[in-house]
Design an enzyme around this catalytic site. Structure first.
Site, PDB file in Angstrom:
ATOM      1  N   ILE A 185      56.341 -28.307 -15.914  1.00 46.24           N
ATOM      2  CA  ILE A 185      55.617 -28.262 -14.630  1.00 46.24           C
ATOM      3  C   ILE A 185      56.543 -28.041 -13.437  1.00 46.24           C
ATOM      4  CG2 ILE A 185      53.606 -29.559 -15.444  1.00 46.24           C
ATOM      5  CD1 ILE A 185      54.745 -31.962 -13.759  1.00 46.24           C
ATOM      6  N   THR A 203      54.755 -46.623 -10.434  1.00 52.12           N
ATOM      7  CA  THR A 203      55.306 -47.779 -11.129  1.00 52.12           C
ATOM      8  C   THR A 203      55.361 -48.983 -10.197  1.00 52.12           C
ATOM      9  OG1 THR A 203      57.287 -48.629 -12.214  1.00 52.12           O
ATOM     10  CG2 THR A 203      57.658 -46.936 -10.587  1.00 52.12           C
ATOM     11  N   SER A 252      66.424 -48.227  -9.216  1.00 53.92           N
ATOM     12  CA  SER A 252      67.116 -47.227 -10.046  1.00 53.92           C
ATOM     13  C   SER A 252      66.728 -45.867  -9.467  1.00 53.92           C
ATOM     14  CB  SER A 252      66.664 -47.297 -11.513  1.00 53.92           C
ATOM     15  OG  SER A 252      65.351 -46.775 -11.655  1.00 53.92           O
ATOM     16  N   TYR A 272      65.461 -43.561 -11.104  1.00 53.62           N
ATOM     17  CA  TYR A 272      64.133 -43.249 -11.649  1.00 53.62           C
ATOM     18  C   TYR A 272      63.034 -43.866 -10.775  1.00 53.62           C
ATOM     19  CZ  TYR A 272      59.847 -44.569 -13.902  1.00 53.62           C
ATOM     20  OH  TYR A 272      58.522 -44.820 -14.119  1.00 53.62           O
ATOM     21  N   HIS A 273      63.155 -45.189 -10.532  1.00 55.89           N
ATOM     22  CA  HIS A 273      62.101 -45.837  -9.740  1.00 55.89           C
ATOM     23  C   HIS A 273      62.008 -45.197  -8.353  1.00 55.89           C
ATOM     24  CE1 HIS A 273      62.577 -49.129 -12.829  1.00 55.89           C
ATOM     25  NE2 HIS A 273      61.270 -49.163 -12.692  1.00 55.89           N
ATOM     26  N   LYS A 318      59.800 -42.166  -8.081  1.00 56.29           N
ATOM     27  CA  LYS A 318      58.365 -42.478  -7.924  1.00 56.29           C
ATOM     28  C   LYS A 318      58.025 -42.770  -6.463  1.00 56.29           C
ATOM     29  CE  LYS A 318      57.083 -42.646 -12.365  1.00 56.29           C
ATOM     30  NZ  LYS A 318      56.028 -41.844 -12.977  1.00 56.29           N
TER      31      LYS A 318
HETATM   32  P1  NAD Z   1      57.047 -40.499 -22.263  1.00 54.60           P
HETATM   33  O1  NAD Z   1      58.456 -40.106 -21.975  1.00 54.60           O
HETATM   34  O2  NAD Z   1      56.720 -40.996 -23.610  1.00 54.60           O
HETATM   35  O3  NAD Z   1      56.057 -39.262 -21.937  1.00 54.60           O
HETATM   36  C1  NAD Z   1      56.239 -38.383 -20.859  1.00 54.60           C
HETATM   37  C2  NAD Z   1      55.891 -36.985 -21.360  1.00 54.60           C
HETATM   38  O4  NAD Z   1      56.002 -36.072 -20.256  1.00 54.60           O
HETATM   39  C3  NAD Z   1      56.841 -36.495 -22.447  1.00 54.60           C
HETATM   40  O5  NAD Z   1      56.118 -36.010 -23.560  1.00 54.60           O
HETATM   41  C4  NAD Z   1      57.645 -35.369 -21.756  1.00 54.60           C
HETATM   42  O6  NAD Z   1      58.043 -34.341 -22.645  1.00 54.60           O
HETATM   43  C5  NAD Z   1      56.659 -34.899 -20.695  1.00 54.60           C
HETATM   44  N1  NAD Z   1      57.332 -34.280 -19.541  1.00 54.60           N
HETATM   45  C6  NAD Z   1      58.332 -34.812 -18.782  1.00 54.60           C
HETATM   46  N2  NAD Z   1      58.690 -33.959 -17.819  1.00 54.60           N
HETATM   47  C7  NAD Z   1      57.899 -32.862 -17.954  1.00 54.60           C
HETATM   48  C8  NAD Z   1      57.801 -31.630 -17.244  1.00 54.60           C
HETATM   49  N3  NAD Z   1      58.603 -31.354 -16.220  1.00 54.60           N
HETATM   50  N4  NAD Z   1      56.859 -30.735 -17.639  1.00 54.60           N
HETATM   51  C9  NAD Z   1      56.029 -31.005 -18.678  1.00 54.60           C
HETATM   52  N5  NAD Z   1      56.101 -32.144 -19.408  1.00 54.60           N
HETATM   53  C10 NAD Z   1      57.029 -33.063 -19.044  1.00 54.60           C
HETATM   54  O7  NAD Z   1      56.637 -41.563 -21.130  1.00 54.60           O
HETATM   55  P2  NAD Z   1      55.421 -42.608 -21.110  1.00 54.60           P
HETATM   56  O8  NAD Z   1      55.929 -43.952 -21.506  1.00 54.60           O
HETATM   57  O9  NAD Z   1      54.234 -42.040 -21.806  1.00 54.60           O
HETATM   58  O10 NAD Z   1      55.146 -42.665 -19.551  1.00 54.60           O
HETATM   59  C11 NAD Z   1      54.247 -41.741 -18.947  1.00 54.60           C
HETATM   60  C12 NAD Z   1      54.203 -41.969 -17.442  1.00 54.60           C
HETATM   61  O11 NAD Z   1      53.821 -43.321 -17.165  1.00 54.60           O
HETATM   62  C13 NAD Z   1      55.541 -41.759 -16.746  1.00 54.60           C
HETATM   63  O12 NAD Z   1      55.322 -41.111 -15.506  1.00 54.60           O
HETATM   64  C14 NAD Z   1      56.054 -43.164 -16.520  1.00 54.60           C
HETATM   65  O13 NAD Z   1      56.876 -43.212 -15.393  1.00 54.60           O
HETATM   66  C15 NAD Z   1      54.771 -43.947 -16.309  1.00 54.60           C
HETATM   67  N6  NAD Z   1      54.921 -45.359 -16.684  1.00 54.60           N
HETATM   68  C16 NAD Z   1      55.238 -45.714 -17.965  1.00 54.60           C
HETATM   69  C17 NAD Z   1      55.364 -47.066 -18.295  1.00 54.60           C
HETATM   70  C18 NAD Z   1      55.732 -47.545 -19.688  1.00 54.60           C
HETATM   71  O14 NAD Z   1      55.924 -48.762 -19.871  1.00 54.60           O
HETATM   72  N7  NAD Z   1      55.805 -46.660 -20.676  1.00 54.60           N
HETATM   73  C19 NAD Z   1      55.155 -48.038 -17.312  1.00 54.60           C
HETATM   74  C20 NAD Z   1      54.841 -47.629 -16.005  1.00 54.60           C
HETATM   75  C21 NAD Z   1      54.712 -46.273 -15.688  1.00 54.60           C
HETATM   76  N1  USQ Z   2      65.111 -56.203 -20.137  1.00 55.56           N
HETATM   77  C1  USQ Z   2      65.725 -57.203 -20.866  1.00 55.56           C
HETATM   78  N2  USQ Z   2      66.117 -56.898 -22.136  1.00 55.56           N
HETATM   79  C2  USQ Z   2      65.918 -55.687 -22.714  1.00 55.56           C
HETATM   80  C3  USQ Z   2      65.267 -54.683 -21.965  1.00 55.56           C
HETATM   81  C4  USQ Z   2      64.884 -54.978 -20.680  1.00 55.56           C
HETATM   82  O1  USQ Z   2      65.922 -58.317 -20.390  1.00 55.56           O
HETATM   83  O2  USQ Z   2      66.312 -55.507 -23.882  1.00 55.56           O
HETATM   84  C5  USQ Z   2      64.672 -56.501 -18.753  1.00 55.56           C
HETATM   85  C6  USQ Z   2      65.251 -55.563 -17.694  1.00 55.56           C
HETATM   86  O3  USQ Z   2      66.516 -56.005 -17.242  1.00 55.56           O
HETATM   87  C7  USQ Z   2      64.169 -55.608 -16.618  1.00 55.56           C
HETATM   88  C8  USQ Z   2      62.882 -55.854 -17.410  1.00 55.56           C
HETATM   89  O4  USQ Z   2      63.284 -56.313 -18.707  1.00 55.56           O
HETATM   90  O5  USQ Z   2      64.386 -56.693 -15.773  1.00 55.56           O
HETATM   91  C9  USQ Z   2      62.028 -54.615 -17.559  1.00 55.56           C
HETATM   92  O6  USQ Z   2      62.814 -53.592 -18.158  1.00 55.56           O
HETATM   93  P1  USQ Z   2      62.124 -52.436 -19.029  1.00 55.56           P
HETATM   94  O7  USQ Z   2      63.196 -51.606 -19.639  1.00 55.56           O
HETATM   95  O8  USQ Z   2      61.106 -53.023 -19.926  1.00 55.56           O
HETATM   96  O9  USQ Z   2      61.307 -51.659 -17.898  1.00 55.56           O
HETATM   97  P2  USQ Z   2      61.779 -50.693 -16.732  1.00 55.56           P
HETATM   98  O10 USQ Z   2      63.181 -50.250 -16.844  1.00 55.56           O
HETATM   99  O11 USQ Z   2      61.381 -51.315 -15.429  1.00 55.56           O
HETATM  100  O12 USQ Z   2      60.890 -49.414 -16.979  1.00 55.56           O
HETATM  101  C10 USQ Z   2      59.644 -49.431 -17.697  1.00 55.56           C
HETATM  102  C11 USQ Z   2      59.298 -47.977 -17.991  1.00 55.56           C
HETATM  103  C12 USQ Z   2      59.108 -47.250 -16.668  1.00 55.56           C
HETATM  104  C13 USQ Z   2      58.086 -47.974 -15.818  1.00 55.56           C
HETATM  105  C14 USQ Z   2      58.452 -49.448 -15.622  1.00 55.56           C
HETATM  106  C15 USQ Z   2      57.353 -50.248 -14.972  1.00 55.56           C
HETATM  107  O13 USQ Z   2      60.332 -47.372 -18.766  1.00 55.56           O
HETATM  108  O14 USQ Z   2      58.699 -45.911 -16.936  1.00 55.56           O
HETATM  109  O15 USQ Z   2      57.985 -47.363 -14.568  1.00 55.56           O
HETATM  110  O16 USQ Z   2      58.643 -50.042 -16.925  1.00 55.56           O
HETATM  111  S1  USQ Z   2      57.982 -51.467 -13.874  1.00 55.56           S
HETATM  112  O17 USQ Z   2      58.967 -52.292 -14.602  1.00 55.56           O
HETATM  113  O18 USQ Z   2      56.863 -52.243 -13.414  1.00 55.56           O
HETATM  114  O19 USQ Z   2      58.638 -50.761 -12.798  1.00 55.56           O
END
Ligand code: NAD
Ligand code: USQ
Length: 395
Positions: free
Chosen positions: A75, A144, A179, A181-182, A185
């Site tokens: 995308i 997030t 981070s 990443y965050h 968002k």
């Molecule tokens: P994931 O990495 O499993 O899935 C993301 C998918 O998007 C992948 O299949 C990847 O190939 C695709 N993608 C990434 N960049 C792209 C691009 N430029 N064009 C087309 N496809 C692309 O991640 P997930 O755990 O399913 O998370 C999905 C969304 O939810 C993310 O935006 C993530 O930030 C958000 N989110 C996830 C969690 C969690 O705990 N998993 C928590 C909060 C928010």
């Molecule tokens: N943590 C531990 N031990 C581990 C892994 C993580 O103590 O083995 C701690 C981390 O230090 C952190 C917390 O658990 O304080 C959460 O970490 P995480 O890896 O579970 O989550 P995070 O890095 O925040 O990211 C995940 C997803 C991200 C999403 C986010 C939601 O990968 O895509 O945006 O959760 S949130 O945390 O609400 O921002």
């Protein structure tokens, strides 16, 4: 409804696509397979084997289900996005297609740039496509809870009323992400809020907490429909990692003191929340924010819940408080509002009612696939990737 699921090959995108198709919607998936490539770079893989997208979709159709269209592409490529919008004409766009790992974004300058370019540029392309090619459509964007950080005051749902020098206004809630990443968002949220005001776009920003679990109603129909399950130090999230660690008799890795508190939700509730947002769209020009989680826990609490669940089935995992690779508060106030999705009808699956031991057994069945080298962190927030970390080394 015609629903485009961006990132439909991922952990959440795949079960969401099946769920929406099962509810009678016309679903099309977009994915670049970047996630599978990023796994290769780090030597990581889903604990639960997953089929290719093409095989998954074919299996779904063989089960007599509503067909799902697929578009393979990135995308951040404007031509590709234009092609998808003109050929599918979406009414709702569920946007999961981002780089989602905080640790990955902190590995090096390159990883920070890859994360932010992928996320911010991809989202900008979607916003322009909506303006020019689907102006009535609704963007359901995955944000997030980490956008807010851990402020010493209550966290509101997107906006806060501020009184200052005798005047007041309702403004976006202050963000302090931890981070690159965050932060990507946060940048997305600002861009989306602006185009809602400027162009009349409709959008729901779902500030989601950490998701746990693996099975949904639809993925449980056949092992070939399984979604990915990450456990490594870069992609694995807290509760999912703790379950894998307990299942293979590895110490449960709590980072630091373990007082870090976050919002969590069951994967089945992610699907419910996205569907509720789609079925209750915002007005033209409205930018709304829902905090998408059902319960909040400290990571130490979670580790103890996993240990207790494991003990019930005769295992004896230990909890190890290892040096925290991240720069984050390990003891802090945390109270985040999350009522808007409940008001729309969300019926949560609470962790206390979910059989942690059931999740543990599922994970154990794949225990032979665990690469133990990927459990202790091989990175930290200050130095990035630690090249010389040996298997089993700790920070
Ligand atoms: P994931 O990495 O499993 O899935 C993301 C998918 O998007 C992948 O299949 C990847 O190939 C695709 N993608 C990434 N960049 C792209 C691009 N430029 N064009 C087309 N496809 C692309 O991640 P997930 O755990 O399913 O998370 C999905 C969304 O939810 C993310 O935006 C993530 O930030 C958000 N989110 C996830 C969690 C969690 O705990 N998993 C928590 C909060 C928010
Ligand atoms: N943590 C531990 N031990 C581990 C892994 C993580 O103590 O083995 C701690 C981390 O230090 C952190 C917390 O658990 O304080 C959460 O970490 P995480 O890896 O579970 O989550 P995070 O890095 O925040 O990211 C995940 C997803 C991200 C999403 C986010 C939601 O990968 O895509 O945006 O959760 S949130 O945390 O609400 O921002």
């Amino acid at each position: 409804m015609k629903i485009l699921v961006l990132g439909g090959d991922g952990y959440l995108g795949w079960p969401t696509s099946l769920h929406l198709a099962e509810r009678g919607h016309d679903v099309a998936i977009v994915d670049s397979f970047h996630r599978r490539l990023w796994d290769h770079e780090l030597g990581a893989d889903s604990l639960i084997p997953i089929l290719t997208l093409q095989d998954r979709v074919a299996l779904w159709e063989r089960l007599g289900k509503r067909p799902i269209r697929t578009f393979v592409g990135d995308i951040t490529d404007w031509e590709f996005v234009g092609h998808v919008f003109t050929s599918f004409r979406p009414e709702s766009i569920v946007h999961y297609a981002e780089h989602r790992s905080a640790p990955f974004s902190m590995l090096s300058r390159r990883h920070a740039v890859v994360t932010q370019v992928n996320n911010v540029v991809g989202t900008l392309n979607i916003l322009f496509a909506m303006r020019d090619l689907a102006p009535e459509s609704h963007l359901v964007k995955l944000g997030t809870m980490g956008e807010y950080g851990t402020p010493n005051i209550d966290i509101e749902e997107g906006f806060i009323e501020i009184h200052h020098n005798g005047r007041s206004d309702v403004l976006p809630y202050p963000k302090r992400a931890s981070s690159f990443y965050h932060l990507s968002k946060v940048h997305d949220s600002n861009n989306i809020e602006f185009v809602c005001r400027a162009w009349g776009i409709r959008s729901t920003d779902l500030n989601q907490g950490v998701v746990y679990g693996v099975h949904t109603e639809e993925t449980s129909l056949d092992t070939g429909l399984s979604t990915r399950f990450d456990y490594d130090d870069v992609w694995g999230t807290a509760l999912n990692r703790f379950c894998v660690e307990a299942a293979i008799d590895h110490p449960i890795t709590v980072y630091g003191k373990g007082g870090q508190t976050r919002g969590f939700l069951d994967i089945r509730d992610t699907l419910q929340c996205v569907e509720l947002a789609i079925l209750n769209p915002p007005a033209e020009g409205e930018y709304r924010v829902f905090n998408q989680f059902t319960e909040q826990f400290s990571v130490q609490d979670l580790a103890e819940k996993v240990r207790d669940g494991a003990e019930k089935i005769g295992w004896n995992p230990i909890i190890e408080n290892i040096a925290n690779p991240r720069v984050e508060m390990e003891e802090h106030y945390y109270n985040a509002r999350h009522t808007k999705l409940m008001d729309l009808g969300l019926q949560p699956h609470y962790l206390s009612e979910t059989l942690i031991d059931g999740l543990l057994e599922t994970v154990k069945a794949h225990g032979g696939r665990v690469n133990k080298r990927l459990l202790y962190p091989r990175h930290n927030w200050k130095q990035g990737l630690l090249e010389d970390v040996e298997p089993g080394d700790r920070l």
